[in-house]
Design an enzyme around this catalytic site. Structure first.
Site, short mmCIF file in Angstrom:
data_model
loop_
_atom_site.label_atom_id
_atom_site.label_comp_id
_atom_site.label_asym_id
_atom_site.label_seq_id
_atom_site.Cartn_x
_atom_site.Cartn_y
_atom_site.Cartn_z
N GLY A 40 -11.00 -25.30 112.98
CA GLY A 40 -11.73 -26.52 113.32
C GLY A 40 -11.58 -27.04 114.73
N ASN A 53 -13.60 -26.31 117.25
CA ASN A 53 -14.95 -26.70 117.69
C ASN A 53 -15.34 -28.04 117.07
OD1 ASN A 53 -16.47 -24.71 119.51
ND2 ASN A 53 -15.46 -23.37 118.04
N MET A 63 -17.51 -19.10 107.78
CA MET A 63 -17.46 -17.64 107.66
C MET A 63 -18.39 -17.07 106.59
SD MET A 63 -15.57 -16.85 110.08
CE MET A 63 -15.25 -15.12 109.77
N ARG A 64 -19.50 -17.77 106.36
CA ARG A 64 -20.43 -17.27 105.36
C ARG A 64 -21.80 -17.06 105.97
NH1 ARG A 64 -18.63 -16.51 100.92
NH2 ARG A 64 -16.50 -17.24 101.05
N LEU A 119 -25.59 -17.42 105.67
CA LEU A 119 -26.50 -18.23 104.86
C LEU A 119 -27.80 -17.45 104.65
CD1 LEU A 119 -25.72 -21.57 106.68
CD2 LEU A 119 -25.13 -21.01 104.30
N ASN A 123 -25.41 -22.50 115.34
CA ASN A 123 -24.17 -21.75 115.17
C ASN A 123 -23.59 -21.44 116.54
OD1 ASN A 123 -22.16 -20.18 113.78
ND2 ASN A 123 -23.26 -18.33 114.41
N HIS A 144 -21.25 -18.47 118.48
CA HIS A 144 -20.74 -17.10 118.32
C HIS A 144 -19.92 -16.74 119.56
CE1 HIS A 144 -20.68 -13.04 116.74
NE2 HIS A 144 -20.87 -12.62 117.98
N ASP A 148 -27.05 -13.89 113.46
CA ASP A 148 -26.74 -13.86 114.91
C ASP A 148 -27.94 -13.53 115.78
OD1 ASP A 148 -24.08 -14.51 114.43
OD2 ASP A 148 -23.41 -12.44 114.39
N GLU A 200 -16.45 -22.46 124.48
CA GLU A 200 -17.12 -22.89 123.24
C GLU A 200 -17.06 -24.41 123.14
OE1 GLU A 200 -16.05 -20.91 119.61
OE2 GLU A 200 -15.44 -19.10 120.64
C1 GRF Z 1 -14.92 -19.67 117.00
O1 GRF Z 1 -14.45 -18.63 117.81
C2 GRF Z 1 -16.41 -19.54 116.78
O2 GRF Z 1 -17.09 -18.98 117.87
C3 GRF Z 1 -16.49 -18.60 115.61
O3 GRF Z 1 -15.41 -18.95 114.79
C4 GRF Z 1 -14.38 -19.57 115.58
C5 GRF Z 1 -14.09 -20.90 114.98
O4 GRF Z 1 -13.00 -21.54 115.60
N1 GRF Z 1 -17.78 -18.69 114.96
P1 GRF Z 1 -12.64 -23.04 115.23
O5 GRF Z 1 -12.47 -23.09 113.73
O6 GRF Z 1 -13.74 -23.91 115.71
O7 GRF Z 1 -11.34 -23.32 115.94
#
Ligand code: GRF
Length: 218
Positions: A15, A17, A94-95, A97, A111, A113, A149, A178
């Site tokens: 978490g 991000n 991690m799913r 959709l 999203n 990536h 993606d 990010e």
């Molecule tokens: C990040 O590297 C994002 O790009 C990927 O999963 C990771 C999530 O990190 N999709 P966090 O849970 O936000 O720390």
């Protein structure tokens, strides 16, 4: 968008991000937006604690409680619709959709990536970059479509890949970017500055240079 943009953040783990988006709203970098709910498919996700600390509602919906992917997604859709969500932000969710879910929220799912899409799609993007010997990788914020993606790209940041790089060091450096580009993409969405034509996103903001987000000048 008129009024407050009601955001749902979907997570599975750490978490960070999510945290950067929370801060961006708190500091008014993103105005007229509210994280209404954080949904996790994993009850042990560290991100849930971050949300709770901020008094944000959290909901855990785990796949093991559903017999099919469709019934899982139905529950997710129902939950988000009840809360009148305008924008769904996938932040380490991690799913994959399905198109069934995506069509309910067309152009309202984003999203992030950890690579420069379309390169290194799928899992372990940073490892793929290190193993491939590329000189640059980075991160991408894009709209989610039924093709994994592959949705229209909103923002990318370029991050160098050094010779002695490991998956871990590269992941750490990409993560810093990010945390900058995700809030920026959300801000532009909330301000109505993103226009999608075909597979391209035009940013309707003359102050924003689409190619300026290149390390290390960020
Ligand atoms: C990040 O590297 C994002 O790009 C990927 O999963 C990771 C999530 O990190 N999709 P966090 O849970 O936000 O720390």
């Amino acid at each position: 968008m008129s009024g407050l943009c009601r955001i749902a953040v979907l997570i599975s783990g750490r978490g960070t991000n999510l945290e950067s988006i929370i801060r961006s709203i708190e500091t008014d970098y993103i105005k007229k937006a509210q994280i209404v709910v954080v949904v996790s498919d994993n009850r042990d996700a560290q991100g849930l604690l971050r949300a709770e600390k901020q008094g944000i509602e959290t909901i855990v919906i785990e796949t093991k409680d559903f017999s099919t992917k469709q019934s899982y997604e139905e529950k997710l859709i129902e939950t988000l619709q009840k809360l009148n969500i305008d924008l769904i932000v996938l932040a380490g969710f991690m799913r994959v959709l399905s198109s069934y879910f995506v069509k309910h929220f067309k152009w309202r799912i984003m999203n992030i990536h950890p690579a420069l899409l379309p390169a290194f799609a799928g899992l372990q993007a940073q490892r793929q970059a290190v193993d491939s010997g590329v000189r640059f990788s980075g991160c991408t914020v894009h709209f989610v479509t039924e093709k994994v993606d592959k949705g229209p790209i909103i923002i990318q940041a370029v991050v160098p890949v050094y010779v002695e790089e490991t998956e871990d060091t590269l992941s750490q450096r990409i993560l810093q970017y990010e945390h900058k580009i995700y809030p920026k993409a959300i801000k532009m969405y909330v301000e109505g500055k993103l226009e999608i034509t075909g597979n391209k996103v035009k940013i309707k903001d003359e102050r924003f240079d689409q190619n300026v987000l290149i390390s290390p000048s960020l």
